[in-house]
Design an enzyme around this catalytic site. Structure first.
Site, PDB file in Angstrom:
ATOM      1  N   HIS A   1     -14.210  33.823  43.883  1.00  0.00           N
ATOM      2  CA  HIS A   1     -14.958  32.574  44.061  1.00  0.00           C
ATOM      3  C   HIS A   1     -14.821  32.034  45.485  1.00  0.00           C
ATOM      4  O   HIS A   1     -13.913  32.418  46.234  1.00  0.00           O
ATOM      5  CB  HIS A   1     -14.454  31.519  43.072  1.00  0.00           C
ATOM      6  CG  HIS A   1     -12.994  31.198  43.265  1.00  0.00           C
ATOM      7  ND1 HIS A   1     -12.531  30.342  44.238  1.00  0.00           N
ATOM      8  CD2 HIS A   1     -11.890  31.657  42.609  1.00  0.00           C
ATOM      9  CE1 HIS A   1     -11.209  30.262  44.174  1.00  0.00           C
ATOM     10  NE2 HIS A   1     -10.791  31.063  43.203  1.00  0.00           N
TER      11      HIS A   1
ATOM     12  N   GLU B   1      -7.986  32.856  35.907  1.00  0.00           N
ATOM     13  CA  GLU B   1      -6.829  33.050  36.783  1.00  0.00           C
ATOM     14  C   GLU B   1      -5.534  32.874  36.002  1.00  0.00           C
ATOM     15  O   GLU B   1      -5.514  32.303  34.904  1.00  0.00           O
ATOM     16  CB  GLU B   1      -6.903  32.061  37.966  1.00  0.00           C
ATOM     17  CG  GLU B   1      -5.747  32.125  38.973  1.00  0.00           C
ATOM     18  CD  GLU B   1      -5.601  33.497  39.642  1.00  0.00           C
ATOM     19  OE1 GLU B   1      -5.855  33.582  40.847  1.00  0.00           O
ATOM     20  OE2 GLU B   1      -5.216  34.460  38.944  1.00  0.00           O
TER      21      GLU B   1
END
Length: 453
Positions: free
Chosen positions: A257, A333
């Protein structure tokens, strides 16, 4: 020779923009499907436009040329633009306002039932590619392309011959055919490739879906002979160096990202924290990577971590490619527990013993009940296995985070857990791993940030 009413022709088309948008042109060629003879060529410099506009205009020109030759023909369109092929096949939505009228124009040239579309790798579309470059070169000189000055048909003969050879090398190495095609082109072409300003090497680095060239070859007219020869060689070769054709792999393009406010400060930011949004810089990075992926034209699906920063990055790419975004919780994550939002130095000061244990063992978790690297590896591996089974032969963009990407690369390489600390992975960087049906994997790219420069 069959009558015009039963005639089938191949149309190969391409387009490019040196700047995207920038000076643009298209090329198209009509071919005899049996002999490979060039029946017609078309190319034009169209001024300032985007890659996709040029590609669509090339498609329209190729179909028009085919209709002028054989009004009642059936047409097999082959292009290296995944966007155009999928949109014209009806599998992808056409959202961009500039694309809709061009797609409609292409659809009116022949009845829909007489045209079929196939994606081919760029190495197999060099004739149209060269025509488009000739058109752009002519435009640079203030002129239009002229058929009498074209050498595209001659210059692509060597590449076609090289690409038709069966792949060689160990299992999982299906890039050999693409490499031979590139080598042939280096010896025959000095012009730049479509979509890039200068060199043909930049056009297809073979990192995303080079093995789709093998699938394309299997559909070509020489496939039967190639398979026979490959089988003969497999019987003679030592076991372990050749084997059955495993088909095109599941290729995962791994996109980290874009930046959040925490990224430049190098703070722990996992799945147990504040779920930050992209910063202004991160939004710009997302747009840049979307443009780069659109230019490559290989992405077929988009899957994202559920966290906001990934969903925002994925949304930018999806808007550019006209695709939907699917959410996969397995791509989230690591949960860094009590360390969320802290810098490494702050964690060292407050939780030094826990940090030392975490650095020493993949089984150690961050303070406060976070995830260990071993736990993340099990989660990511399970997600990988599920997705490779679901996406065999396809190229899928996974928008995720540092730890999942590094874990996928580590597992593909068979590297030890400590290798996670030896990889650099920048915000909005691109990596890629291909997964084969026999369980082998091939790392194709790591931490590419060229689109951000």
């Amino acid at each position: 020779m069959p009558s015009p009413s039963s005639r089938e022709v191949i149309v190969e088309a391409d387009g490019g923009s040196r700047g995207n948008p920038g000076p643009a042109g298209y090329g198209a060629v009509v071919l005899d499907p049996v002999t490979g003879e060039t029946l017609a060529e078309a190319a034009e410099y169209i001024g300032v436009a985007t890659n996709n506009v040029a590609e669509y205009k090339g498609l329209v020109a190729g179909l028009t040329a085919a209709r002028e030759l054989f009004p009642d023909a059936t047409v097999h369109v082959r292009m290296d633009s995944k966007l155009v092929v999928e949109q014209m096949s009806g599998r992808w939505k056409i959202k961009h306002p500039d694309m809709k009228p061009l797609a409609a124009e292409a659809g009116r040239v022949f009845p829909a039932g007489r045209v079929r579309y196939e994606w081919i790798p760029r190495e197999l579309n060099k004739h149209a590619d060269r025509l488009a470059n000739e058109a752009m070169d002519a435009g640079k000189r203030g002129r239009q392309w002229e058929p009498s000055g074209s050498t595209a048909a001659l210059d692509t003969a060597a590449a076609r011959s090289a690409a038709s050879l069966p792949p060689s090398g160990p299992p999982g190495d299906a890039a050999a055919g693409a490499a031979r095609a590139r080598a042939a082109l280096v010896g025959t072409s000095g012009t730049s490739s479509v979509g890039t300003p200068e060199t043909s090497e930049q056009l297809d680095d073979g990192l995303f879906a080079p093995d789709e060239a093998v699938a394309a070859q299997a559909r070509a007219s020489l496939a039967s002979a190639a398979r026979t020869e490959a089988t003969t060689q497999a019987e003679k070769a030592p076991q372990g160096w050749t084997g059955p054709d495993m088909g095109a792999p599941a290729t995962f393009v791994l996109l980290r990202h874009g930046e959040t406010a925490l990224t430049p400060e190098k703070r722990f930011s996992g799945s147990g924290g504040t779920d930050p949004e992209l910063s202004a810089a991160g939004l710009r990075q997302a747009e840049a990577v979307a443009e780069a992926l659109a230019a490559r034209g290989t992405i077929q699906e988009i899957v994202s971590s559920p966290l906001t920063r990934c969903r925002q990055t994925a949304a930018a790419v999806a808007a550019r490619l006209g695709l939907d975004v699917h959410i996969e919780r397995g791509l989230r994550e690591t949960d860094f527990g009590a360390w969320e939002g802290m810098t490494f130095g702050e964690v060292r000061e407050r939780y030094g013993d826990d940090l030392d244990a975490w650095l020493a063992s993949p089984k150690a978790a961050p303070t406060g009940g976070g995830e260990s690297f071993a736990a993340v590896a099990r989660r990511v591996a399970a997600t990988r296995d599920r997705m490779t089974a679901a996406h065999a032969g396809r190229t899928v963009l996974l928008v995720t985070h540092v730890t999942p990407i590094k874990t996928l690369v580590r597992l593909a390489l068979g590297a030890p857990p400590e290798s996670l600390f030896r990889m650099e992975l920048s915000a909005a960087s691109i990596s890629a791993v291909a997964y084969y049906a026999d369980g082998n994997a091939s790392v194709r790219l790591l931490n590419d940030t060229s689109h951000l420069r």
